[in-house]
Design an enzyme around this catalytic site. Structure first.
Site, short mmCIF file in Angstrom:
data_model
loop_
_atom_site.label_atom_id
_atom_site.label_comp_id
_atom_site.label_asym_id
_atom_site.label_seq_id
_atom_site.Cartn_x
_atom_site.Cartn_y
_atom_site.Cartn_z
N ALA A 147 -106.68 24.56 40.06
CA ALA A 147 -105.74 25.46 39.36
C ALA A 147 -105.99 26.93 39.69
O ALA A 147 -105.08 27.64 40.16
CB ALA A 147 -105.85 25.22 37.86
N ALA A 148 -107.21 27.39 39.46
CA ALA A 148 -107.47 28.83 39.64
C ALA A 148 -107.44 29.21 41.12
O ALA A 148 -106.78 30.19 41.52
CB ALA A 148 -108.83 29.18 39.02
N CYS B 155 -105.29 17.64 33.44
CA CYS B 155 -104.70 17.45 32.10
C CYS B 155 -103.92 16.14 32.00
O CYS B 155 -103.76 15.59 30.91
CB CYS B 155 -103.75 18.60 31.77
SG CYS B 155 -104.46 20.22 32.14
N ALA C 298 -106.54 24.98 31.29
CA ALA C 298 -105.66 25.10 32.44
C ALA C 298 -104.76 26.32 32.34
O ALA C 298 -104.45 26.96 33.36
CB ALA C 298 -104.81 23.84 32.57
N ASN D 230 -104.77 29.02 35.41
CA ASN D 230 -103.56 29.35 36.18
C ASN D 230 -103.23 30.83 36.10
O ASN D 230 -102.94 31.47 37.11
CB ASN D 230 -102.38 28.52 35.68
CG ASN D 230 -102.40 27.12 36.28
OD1 ASN D 230 -101.97 26.92 37.41
ND2 ASN D 230 -102.93 26.16 35.55
N GLU E 238 -112.92 23.52 49.61
CA GLU E 238 -112.88 22.61 48.46
C GLU E 238 -113.83 21.43 48.73
O GLU E 238 -113.71 20.77 49.76
CB GLU E 238 -111.44 22.12 48.24
CG GLU E 238 -111.30 20.91 47.34
CD GLU E 238 -111.93 21.06 45.95
OE1 GLU E 238 -111.69 22.09 45.30
OE2 GLU E 238 -112.68 20.14 45.56
N ARG F 175 -98.65 35.73 49.34
CA ARG F 175 -97.36 36.42 49.27
C ARG F 175 -97.53 37.93 49.39
O ARG F 175 -96.65 38.61 49.90
CB ARG F 175 -96.66 36.09 47.94
CG ARG F 175 -96.02 34.71 47.95
CD ARG F 175 -95.02 34.53 46.82
NE ARG F 175 -95.68 34.41 45.53
CZ ARG F 175 -96.20 33.28 45.04
NH1 ARG F 175 -96.12 32.17 45.74
NH2 ARG F 175 -96.77 33.27 43.86
N SER G 162 -105.23 21.15 44.27
CA SER G 162 -104.08 21.44 43.42
C SER G 162 -103.86 20.32 42.39
O SER G 162 -102.75 19.90 42.14
CB SER G 162 -102.84 21.57 44.31
OG SER G 162 -101.94 22.47 43.79
C1 LIG Z 1 -109.13 15.16 31.06
C2 LIG Z 1 -108.79 16.61 30.97
C3 LIG Z 1 -107.69 17.01 30.24
C4 LIG Z 1 -107.37 18.36 30.14
N1 LIG Z 1 -106.27 18.73 29.41
C5 LIG Z 1 -105.95 20.05 29.31
C6 LIG Z 1 -104.80 20.45 28.57
O1 LIG Z 1 -104.07 19.62 28.00
N2 LIG Z 1 -104.51 21.78 28.49
C7 LIG Z 1 -105.29 22.71 29.12
O2 LIG Z 1 -104.98 23.92 29.04
N3 LIG Z 1 -106.38 22.35 29.86
C8 LIG Z 1 -106.73 21.06 29.95
N4 LIG Z 1 -107.82 20.67 30.69
C9 LIG Z 1 -108.64 21.72 31.36
C10 LIG Z 1 -108.12 22.05 32.75
O3 LIG Z 1 -107.98 20.88 33.51
C11 LIG Z 1 -109.08 23.01 33.42
O4 LIG Z 1 -109.14 24.18 32.63
C12 LIG Z 1 -108.64 23.39 34.83
O5 LIG Z 1 -108.64 22.27 35.67
C13 LIG Z 1 -109.58 24.44 35.43
O6 LIG Z 1 -109.20 24.72 36.73
P1 LIG Z 1 -110.21 25.39 37.73
O7 LIG Z 1 -109.45 25.61 39.01
O8 LIG Z 1 -110.88 26.54 37.11
O9 LIG Z 1 -111.39 24.33 37.94
P2 LIG Z 1 -111.43 22.80 38.39
O10 LIG Z 1 -110.15 22.11 38.07
O11 LIG Z 1 -112.70 22.29 37.87
O12 LIG Z 1 -111.52 22.91 39.98
C14 LIG Z 1 -112.63 23.47 40.64
C15 LIG Z 1 -112.69 22.90 42.04
O13 LIG Z 1 -113.78 23.50 42.71
C16 LIG Z 1 -114.43 22.54 43.52
N5 LIG Z 1 -115.81 22.95 43.72
C17 LIG Z 1 -116.80 23.00 42.80
N6 LIG Z 1 -117.94 23.48 43.36
C18 LIG Z 1 -117.64 23.72 44.65
C19 LIG Z 1 -118.40 24.23 45.75
N7 LIG Z 1 -119.67 24.61 45.59
N8 LIG Z 1 -117.79 24.34 46.95
C20 LIG Z 1 -116.48 23.99 47.10
N9 LIG Z 1 -115.73 23.50 46.11
C21 LIG Z 1 -116.30 23.39 44.90
C22 LIG Z 1 -114.32 21.25 42.73
O14 LIG Z 1 -114.41 20.13 43.58
C23 LIG Z 1 -112.96 21.40 42.07
O15 LIG Z 1 -111.95 20.75 42.82
C24 LIG Z 1 -108.17 19.33 30.81
C25 LIG Z 1 -109.27 18.91 31.56
C26 LIG Z 1 -109.59 17.57 31.65
C27 LIG Z 1 -110.78 17.17 32.46
#
Ligand SMILES: Cc1cc2nc3c(=O)[nH]c(=O)nc-3n(C[C@H](O)[C@H](O)[C@H](O)COP(=O)(O)OP(=O)(O)OC[C@H]3O[C@@H](n4cnc5c(N)ncnc54)[C@H](O)[C@@H]3O)c2cc1C
Length: 442
Positions: free
Chosen positions: A10-11, A42, A298, A302, A32, A21, A38
């Site tokens: 997400a981030a 959730c 999430a 985002n 990754e 862009r 992507s």
């Molecule tokens: C089951 C579940 C349900 C959820 N439901 C909700 C909801 O309803 N509403 C809501 O707001 N939020 C929800 N969330 C939370 C939301 O999914 C997270 O806040 C969001 O995914 C965070 O995104 P992110 O990009 O910060 O991190 P992540 O999604 O954790 O992605 C980080 C990525 O970095 C990669 N990575 C890690 N370390 C390294 C490294 N050293 N080198 C390269 N790559 C690396 C990982 O493989 C991963 O793909 C839920 C989460 C879960 C698990």
């Protein structure tokens, strides 16, 4: 300019798309560790609960789609070290390692499950729920008709969503929570007591104030031992919180919160030069608390991801702040929260008051009328709203968004009492429940 992003969910991908862009001439590379990008975690509980079947719905874009936009995404590449002096990272791929240079770096490595320190976790039938692979594995186990007894450990947002999914799949579900009530960090007891009643009424065995000490079995899980008993289980889902993926930064001197999350400013800048961060691995500014906090959602990943993308491209945007707004569905009930809970107001030493009311969601002569509960937290002297919680049946949760706007705009309880909410008999009463809560507040 070479922009490097670590983490492709997400981030990270929001940042990459926005930077692409704006910084037309920049090279943009995303590393990754997994094979999926992507991805929206959730959806996982709803995938497990059979709300939908195609796991592809949870991954929005492919590597090829990003490549077509000029973003190079390297999956299966784990970043293992960062040298802020030379502005280089070390990347591990297929047993080899190489270094790469960045002009601007974003760390978007997210978080992973924080597993409790108990024996028996490494067995078949024990699951976390974070990545696509976790969801596929849990769904396969749930589909196995021989596995009927499920235990969920931890009753946060994810734990409760998993309970619902397992109930929908016809499993015998036991929920074990260390605290004296469910989801205690997000909701106050006036709300959680209704969630607990709903769980029990729908057949969930609820164990509160109970500590899991070990998972039993020899290779495949057969049960759970707590400080109060032993329970049979052939599926165990561990939902005991998350931990930021920031260990690889330990030698860099980057400033971090106590839980390891990277501390950033309101622009998403870390304490290291030319290094930004956002999402579940980073802190976020709380607009009521007026401090950096950890809220792994999430919505935040985002928004902050997109903002950091602009800043990587040269902007200096500041995040206005989170309220920790969040929503939850537990079987027939919905709950929403925003701003400060009473527990948080207490911890901050604020001179606050609360009001808790029960009303009906809409007019009695329209079908489906049900109870709706509202709790407001507000400043004692100014009456300014600080937080709100809502619980009810279908549709109830959306009112939390009105409270989020009200808190953001500094609305008082008196103003809430007279706010011009829409009315028609199937939707509300002439005095909406939020008006009533505002008027009852003293
Ligand atoms: C089951 C579940 C349900 C959820 N439901 C909700 C909801 O309803 N509403 C809501 O707001 N939020 C929800 N969330 C939370 C939301 O999914 C997270 O806040 C969001 O995914 C965070 O995104 P992110 O990009 O910060 O991190 P992540 O999604 O954790 O992605 C980080 C990525 O970095 C990669 N990575 C890690 N370390 C390294 C490294 N050293 N080198 C390269 N790559 C690396 C990982 O493989 C991963 O793909 C839920 C989460 C879960 C698990």
């Amino acid at each position: 300019m070479r922009i490097v992003i670590i983490g492709g969910e997400a981030a990270g991908m929001s940042a990459a798309a926005k930077a692409r862009r704006l910084a037309k001439d920049a090279e943009i590379v995303v590393y990754e560790a997994s094979e999926v990008i992507s991805f929206g975690a959730c959806g996982l509980p709803y995938f497990v609960g059979d709300d939908f079947q195609d796991p592809g719905f949870m991954a929005e874009f492919s590597v090829e789609q990003f490549a077509a936009k000029g973003i190079e995404v390297k999956t299966g590449h784990r970043v293992s070290a960062l040298d802020p002096n030379s502005q280089t990272i070390t990347v591990e791929h297929n047993g080899d390692s190489f270094s790469d240079h960045y002009d601007r770096l974003m760390i978007a490595t997210g978080a992973r499950e924080a597993m409790p320190p108990i024996p028996g976790l490494q067995q078949q039938g024990v699951f976390g729920l974070r990545r696509m692979a976790d969801g596929l594995a849990l769904k396969a186990a749930v589909r196995d008709g021989r596995k009927q007894k499920a235990v969920v450990i931890g009753s946060g947002f994810i734990g409760l969503e998993v309970v619902e999914a397992l109930v929908h799949q016809g499993k015998e579900v036991r929920l074990i929570e260390l605290a004296e009530r469910v989801i205690p960090d997000a909701f106050d007891s006036e709300i959680t007591q209704h969630l607990e009643t709903e769980l029990r009424e729908q057949g969930v065995s609820l164990h509160l104030g109970e500590r899991v000490e070990a998972l039993l079995g020899e290779g495949g899980v057969t049960g759970v031992r707590t400080n109060q008993g032993v329970y049979e289980a052939d599926i165990v889902v561990v939902c005991t919180g998350v931990r930021p993926n920031t260990e690889f930064l330990a030698e860099t001197g980057i400033k971090r919160l106590v839980n390891g999350a990277i501390e950033v400013d309101r622009q998403g800048r870390s304490s290291l030069p030319n290094v930004w961060s956002a999402g579940d691995c980073a802190s976020v500014w709380h607009s009521v608390k007026q401090q950096q906090v950890y809220v792994p959602l999430a919505t935040i990943a985002n928004k902050l991801g997109r903002m950091v993308g602009e800043n990587l491209a040269g902007a200096e945007l500041e995040f206005p702040g989170t309220l920790g707004s969040a929503a939850l569905k537990v079987l027939g009930l919905e709950a929403g929260r925003t701003g400060l809970s009473e527990k948080e107001a207490q911890q901050m030493g604020i001179d606050y008051r609360t009001v808790v009311i029960k009303d009906k969601c809409h007019t009695n002569y329209c079908s489906g009328q049900s109870d709706i509960h509202v709790k407001l937290v507000y400043e004692a002297t100014s009456k300014r709203l600080l937080g709100g919680q809502i619980l009810g049946r279908k549709g109830a949760v959306h009112r939390i968004d009105a409270l989020a706007v009200a808190i953001t705009m500094g609305v008082t309880t008196e103003q809430l009492g007279m706010l011009d909410f829409a009315y028609a008999p199937p939707f509300s009463r002439t005095w909406d429940v939020l008006n009533v809560a505002g008027n009852v507040a003293k």
